[in-house]
Motif scaffolding. Sequence first.
Motif, mmCIF file in Angstrom:
data_model
loop_
_atom_site.group_PDB
_atom_site.id
_atom_site.type_symbol
_atom_site.label_atom_id
_atom_site.label_comp_id
_atom_site.label_asym_id
_atom_site.label_seq_id
_atom_site.Cartn_x
_atom_site.Cartn_y
_atom_site.Cartn_z
ATOM 1 N N THR A 49 0.831 -1.202 0.000
ATOM 2 C CA THR A 49 0.000 0.000 0.000
ATOM 3 C C THR A 49 0.865 1.252 0.000
ATOM 4 O O THR A 49 0.605 2.195 -0.754
ATOM 5 N N LYS A 50 1.888 1.251 0.831
ATOM 6 C CA LYS A 50 2.788 2.404 0.895
ATOM 7 C C LYS A 50 3.451 2.639 -0.454
ATOM 8 O O LYS A 50 3.520 3.772 -0.941
ATOM 9 N N ASN A 53 1.073 4.101 -2.980
ATOM 10 C CA ASN A 53 0.870 5.531 -2.717
ATOM 11 C C ASN A 53 2.053 6.353 -3.214
ATOM 12 O O ASN A 53 1.884 7.433 -3.780
ATOM 13 N N GLU A 54 3.261 5.854 -3.001
ATOM 14 C CA GLU A 54 4.446 6.554 -3.493
ATOM 15 C C GLU A 54 4.414 6.682 -5.011
ATOM 16 O O GLU A 54 4.759 7.735 -5.566
ATOM 17 N N TYR A 57 1.997 9.424 -6.156
ATOM 18 C CA TYR A 57 2.511 10.787 -5.977
ATOM 19 C C TYR A 57 3.658 11.117 -6.919
ATOM 20 O O TYR A 57 3.912 12.278 -7.203
ATOM 21 N N LYS A 63 -3.911 7.290 -10.492
ATOM 22 C CA LYS A 63 -4.687 7.371 -9.251
ATOM 23 C C LYS A 63 -6.028 6.656 -9.374
ATOM 24 O O LYS A 63 -6.474 5.979 -8.449
ATOM 25 N N TYR A 66 -5.530 2.959 -9.099
ATOM 26 C CA TYR A 66 -5.327 2.617 -7.689
ATOM 27 C C TYR A 66 -6.665 2.536 -6.960
ATOM 28 O O TYR A 66 -6.938 1.562 -6.256
ATOM 29 N N LYS A 67 -7.487 3.566 -7.138
ATOM 30 C CA LYS A 67 -8.769 3.621 -6.426
ATOM 31 C C LYS A 67 -9.737 2.530 -6.873
ATOM 32 O O LYS A 67 -10.487 1.990 -6.066
#
Length: 98
Positions: A49-50, A53-54, A57, A63, A66-67
């Motif tokens: 997950t981390k 997220n990286e 960004y 995005k 991901y969602k």
Amino acid sequence: MSAMIRDAVAQFDDTGTVKRIESLNKLADLITDFNHEISKQGGNLNQITKRANELIYSSELNKNYYKEVILPQILLLQKTMKEIKKQQSDIFKRLLNL
């Protein structure tokens, strides 16, 4: 927990009871090992997950993807892991009441 079970076994002469207690002791060890493995998998899931997220960004991961794809799977895995831990705890509690 295992020490308590071992102490209880030492105090009984009833072979059937001793065998049941020994079985519970083995089960307690298995549950402990399983909990450690679930915890490791939870750590792996957090790292995934981390990293996702990286990547979002740094614009290396879309995005919306991901969602819509990754996040629902992560949430499902987290829910499943919590359910497994709860079921495992319930089973052990029931066995202690036998």
